[in-house]
Scaffold this active site. Structure first.
Site, PDB file in Angstrom:
ATOM      1  N   ASP A   1     -34.083  12.531  17.076  1.00  0.00           N
ATOM      2  CA  ASP A   1     -33.579  13.673  16.329  1.00  0.00           C
ATOM      3  C   ASP A   1     -33.356  14.812  17.327  1.00  0.00           C
ATOM      4  O   ASP A   1     -33.705  14.690  18.510  1.00  0.00           O
ATOM      5  CB  ASP A   1     -34.595  14.068  15.245  1.00  0.00           C
ATOM      6  CG  ASP A   1     -33.941  14.763  14.051  1.00  0.00           C
ATOM      7  OD1 ASP A   1     -32.776  15.196  14.164  1.00  0.00           O
ATOM      8  OD2 ASP A   1     -34.600  14.869  12.999  1.00  0.00           O
TER       9      ASP A   1
ATOM     10  N   HIS B   1     -37.581  21.140  11.694  1.00  0.00           N
ATOM     11  CA  HIS B   1     -36.765  22.136  12.394  1.00  0.00           C
ATOM     12  C   HIS B   1     -37.629  23.343  12.779  1.00  0.00           C
ATOM     13  O   HIS B   1     -37.309  24.050  13.742  1.00  0.00           O
ATOM     14  CB  HIS B   1     -35.616  22.615  11.512  1.00  0.00           C
ATOM     15  CG  HIS B   1     -34.561  21.578  11.279  1.00  0.00           C
ATOM     16  ND1 HIS B   1     -34.624  20.687  10.242  1.00  0.00           N
ATOM     17  CD2 HIS B   1     -33.423  21.295  11.957  1.00  0.00           C
ATOM     18  CE1 HIS B   1     -33.565  19.895  10.281  1.00  0.00           C
ATOM     19  NE2 HIS B   1     -32.824  20.240  11.303  1.00  0.00           N
TER      20      HIS B   1
END
Length: 523
Positions: A260, A188
């Site tokens: 993702d 992230h």
């Protein structure tokens, strides 16, 4: 089937079909409904979109009124990562707790119950399970989301989870290929790198994915990680060597490949989401997950136009985009058939019944029609109780007076989010009314917790003590002053158990807190 808006050409429809965008609000915005009419085939849901079972069912019905076989996806792992119960904590323990029990039938039953719950509300694609082998204890993003650090254990529970979830008619999306377990960086925030050699990758990371493929996982999610032994230049999500050469050709996987979240810094800060999306489809991905942070029509338009432009410039083969769109539509057809029982693959009849149940009569904590009773309706709590590892001194006796719960709170994992409550305070308060609590972090956490507790018995709750030196120091301070302190570890247990009572819950789901509270209070 949906009648596509006139004037929308095949190339544009295919570009829209491969996107999995999110949105804000608890009902579908006009722009999203319009895009569904133009060819968009998937929608991603997050905690911000959900307030109740009835509201979620109404939302998914609204989407299906525009596109009857839309893929409605969600990141519902259970355990720490929940979107359906983002404000209360999950009714199901996560992977690490299930791995600690190591009963594959229990894992299948939990996944089946979760699948019933999703299907009852109209959700048909779950971005789960995590098949990552958590081989690096310092991993900041996987941890309790993994079944464990043992490759064979992770493989057998991944297969059981896929089987259970899909028996309810909900497609599994096994992640994060080729394995995110041996990283010390959260994708992230930045691009992680795994330097394991090829033999290790095949013996460790890839084994659970082989098991998931053998179990029939309908989708696989790629990881934003650089694995030089497989491709020294591009992260897995953008690597043809990894997605096509390894996953498709070597492992023989023929289902949907989902990326993702493309807004994660590992991609957005290095390639940008438009360029990244083009490269991902060219590499072999079929669906672009975006919408966790970017959730508007402008994002959809930008990605659609980037894909169309790439085809027209010759950078992206039109056949590759068409193949990706066809795979998305094929999965949408499978989920639609699974709900009606018309799928050519085995589907648990109970899954169809749950899907047809009125959302008003479905208990979101069990996934079963309201009024059901027995062990099946409490499978999450049963599993959480079985997952506990309890160590206590010879003189420990259950608490009879309300304690002070000191939550030693680390920075929240982005995948988990900071809005989902965790701990044991709320559950203890139900058993021992008058229980008080406070949250502490940093160098003075132990001293501050002692001052706040006063004369009350202390219950110290930690999460991955081994990853946070300040947390271990705070426990040292608490135990030096109050050796009767109870310690509850709700992350991956690595530190030596200590305290008058030490409970490892193997996850921070609400039911894990409930199971620990029962032991503390002796109920």
């Amino acid at each position: 089937m949906t009648t596509l808006a006139s004037g929308t050409d095949t190339l544009t429809r295919d570009a829209l079909a491969v996107l999995q965008p999110g949105f804000t609000g608890t009902s579908a915005p006009d722009w999203l409904l319009r895009r569904l009419g133009e060819g968009l085939t998937s929608v991603g849901l997050f905690g911000r979109n959900i307030t109740s079972a009835a509201q979620l069912a109404s939302l998914t019905a609204q989407l299906r009124a525009e596109c009857d076989d839309v893929l409605v996806a969600i990141d519902e792992e259970g355990g720490d990562v929940t979107r359906l119960e983002v404000r209360t904590g999950s009714s199901y323990p996560g992977n690490h707790a299930l791995g600690a029990v190591d009963d594959v039938e229990l894992t299948r039953e939990v996944a089946l119950a979760l699948g019933h719950r999703l299907a009852a509300c109209g959700v048909n694609l779950n971005w789960a399970p995590s098949a990552d082998v958590n081989s690096n204890p310092g991993n900041p993003v996987i941890g309790v989301r993994s079944f464990g650090a043992d490759t064979d254990l992770v493989a057998r529970h991944t297969a059981a989870y896929v089987t259970g979830l899909q028996a309810a008619g909900v497609a599994a999306c096994t992640k994060h290929f080729p394995g995110h377990g041996d990283t010390a960086v959260d994708s992230h925030h930045a691009l992680p790198r795994i330097d394991a050699d090829l033999s290790v990758l095949h013996a460790r990371e890839l084994v659970p994915f082989r098991a998931a493929i053998a179990a029939g996982s309908r989708a696989v999610m790629s990881a934003h990680i650089l694995v030089p032994a497989l491709d020294p230049d591009r992260p897995a999500t953008l690597s043809r060597r990894i997605l096509t050469g390894l996953l498709r050709e070597e492992l023989g996987y023929d289902g949907l490949i989902v990326t993702d979240g493309m807004e994660m810094q590992a991609i957005s800060a290095t390639y940008g989401i438009e360029r990244g999306s083009v490269l991902a489809i060219a590499a072999g991905a079929d669906a672009i997950c975006v919408g966790g942070g970017l959730a508007d029509d402008e994002t959809v338009r930008r990605l659609r136009d980037a894909l169309v432009s790439a085809v027209r410039s010759g950078e992206l083969a039109e056949e590759r985009l068409a193949d990706a769109a066809a795979r998305v539509r094929a999965l949408a057809r499978w989920t639609a058939a699974a709900v009606t029982g018309a799928s050519p693959d085995p589907v648990d009849p109970a899954g169809s019944a749950a899907s047809a149940a009125s959302a008003d009569s479905v208990d979101l904590g069990t996934g079963r029609p309201g009024g059901a009773s027995g062990a099946s309706t409490e499978i999450g709590l049963v599993a959480a109780r079985r997952a506990l590892t309890v160590t206590h001194s010879d003189t420990y006796a259950p608490l009879t007076e309300p304690p002070y719960v000191a939550a030693l709170t680390p920075v929240a994992n982005i995948a988990v989010g900071d809005e989902t409550p965790w701990g044991v305070a709320a559950e203890l308060a139900g058993l021992l009314p008058g229980t008080e609590t406070g949250s502490f972090s940093g160098e003075e956490a132990g001293t501050s917790a002692l001052a706040a507790a006063g004369p009350r018995r202390v219950v110290a709750v930690v999460r991955d003590e081994h990853r946070h030196p300040w947390m271990g120091a705070a426990l040292d301070t608490l135990l030096a002053a109050r050796p009767d302190t109870v310690v509850v570890e709700m992350g991956v247990p690595q530190a030596t158990p200590r305290g008058a009572l030490h409970i490892a819950t193997h996850g921070a789901a609400r039911v894990c807190g409930r199971a620990a509270a029962e032991v503390i209070a002796g109920t």
